[in-house]
Design a protein around this motif. Structure first.
Motif, short mmCIF file in Angstrom:
data_model
loop_
_atom_site.label_atom_id
_atom_site.label_comp_id
_atom_site.label_asym_id
_atom_site.label_seq_id
_atom_site.Cartn_x
_atom_site.Cartn_y
_atom_site.Cartn_z
N ASP A 166 0.79 -1.23 0.00
CA ASP A 166 0.00 0.00 0.00
C ASP A 166 0.83 1.29 0.00
O ASP A 166 0.27 2.37 -0.20
N TRP A 167 2.11 1.20 0.24
CA TRP A 167 2.95 2.39 0.27
C TRP A 167 3.49 2.66 -1.13
O TRP A 167 3.39 1.84 -2.02
N SER A 168 4.13 3.80 -1.29
CA SER A 168 4.79 4.13 -2.55
C SER A 168 5.88 3.11 -2.85
O SER A 168 6.53 2.58 -1.93
N ALA B 126 6.09 3.15 7.46
CA ALA B 126 6.22 2.59 6.10
C ALA B 126 7.35 1.56 6.06
O ALA B 126 7.20 0.50 5.46
N GLU C 105 5.33 9.45 8.38
CA GLU C 105 5.07 8.02 8.53
C GLU C 105 6.17 7.13 7.98
O GLU C 105 5.96 5.93 7.79
N SER C 106 7.37 7.67 7.75
CA SER C 106 8.43 6.86 7.14
C SER C 106 8.80 5.66 8.00
O SER C 106 9.07 4.58 7.46
N ASP D 104 6.23 -1.59 8.00
CA ASP D 104 5.22 -2.30 7.21
C ASP D 104 5.86 -3.04 6.04
O ASP D 104 5.47 -4.17 5.71
N THR D 105 6.84 -2.41 5.41
CA THR D 105 7.53 -3.02 4.28
C THR D 105 8.31 -4.24 4.73
O THR D 105 8.27 -5.30 4.08
N CYS E 238 9.15 3.70 -1.15
CA CYS E 238 9.33 3.16 0.21
C CYS E 238 9.94 1.77 0.14
O CYS E 238 10.85 1.44 0.90
#
Length: 150
Positions: free
Chosen positions: A45-47, A124, A120-121, A127-128, A50
């Motif tokens: 869901d992130w860029s 992110a 939120e880095s 999550d990654t 990321c």
């Protein structure tokens, strides 16, 4: 940030053919990938950036996700399909990707080194890591996770 990261599970024995098609016919490569690959269980869901920054973060820490046996194939696929990483299941990799094994401050600092500073880095990054760990844990020995950032 506008890149997208896609995760596709492909049969391990298809990598040589994917590389051959990447060298000779990018459109055939995409068709073959669509026919023989399947989406990973979880979406990202992130860029895509990321994902890229977490991959470089891991590489800088000596966690190499790509097996050397696929170096030539990876180069060929990268030339036709954009930034691609091929990952096979490896002993101990899940533990190395466990988000609790990485400090959020280090992830944030790495994103800042890459020129990306957003609130939120850290989330992110964690999550990654979680997605990578879970996706690789789901792989069978005869499968490869193909991550494309484009």
């Amino acid at each position: 940030m506008s890149a997208i990261a896609s995760l596709t599970v492909v049969p391990r024995d298809s990598i040589i053919e994917l590389a051959r098609l990447a060298r000779t016919s990018p459109s055939s490569f995409r068709a073959y990938l669509a026919e023989h690959g399947s989406r990973a269980r979880q979406e990202y869901d992130w860029s895509g950036y990321c994902m890229l920054y977490v991959l470089t973060y891991l590489q800088e820490r000596g966690i190499d996700l790509e097996p050397p046996e696929f170096n030539a194939e990876s180069e060929a696929i990268n030339s036709a399909y954009g930034l691609t990483t091929l990952i096979t299941p490896a002993l101990g990799l899940s533990e190395q990707l466990d988000p609790s094994a990485h400090r959020e401050e280090e992830l944030v600092a790495h994103f800042e080194e890459m020129g990306v500073d957003f609130e939120e880095s850290g989330t992110a990054g964690r999550d990654t890591l979680r997605l990578l760990r879970d996706s690789i844990s789901d792989l069978r020995d005869d499968q490869v996770l193909l991550i494309n950032i484009g």
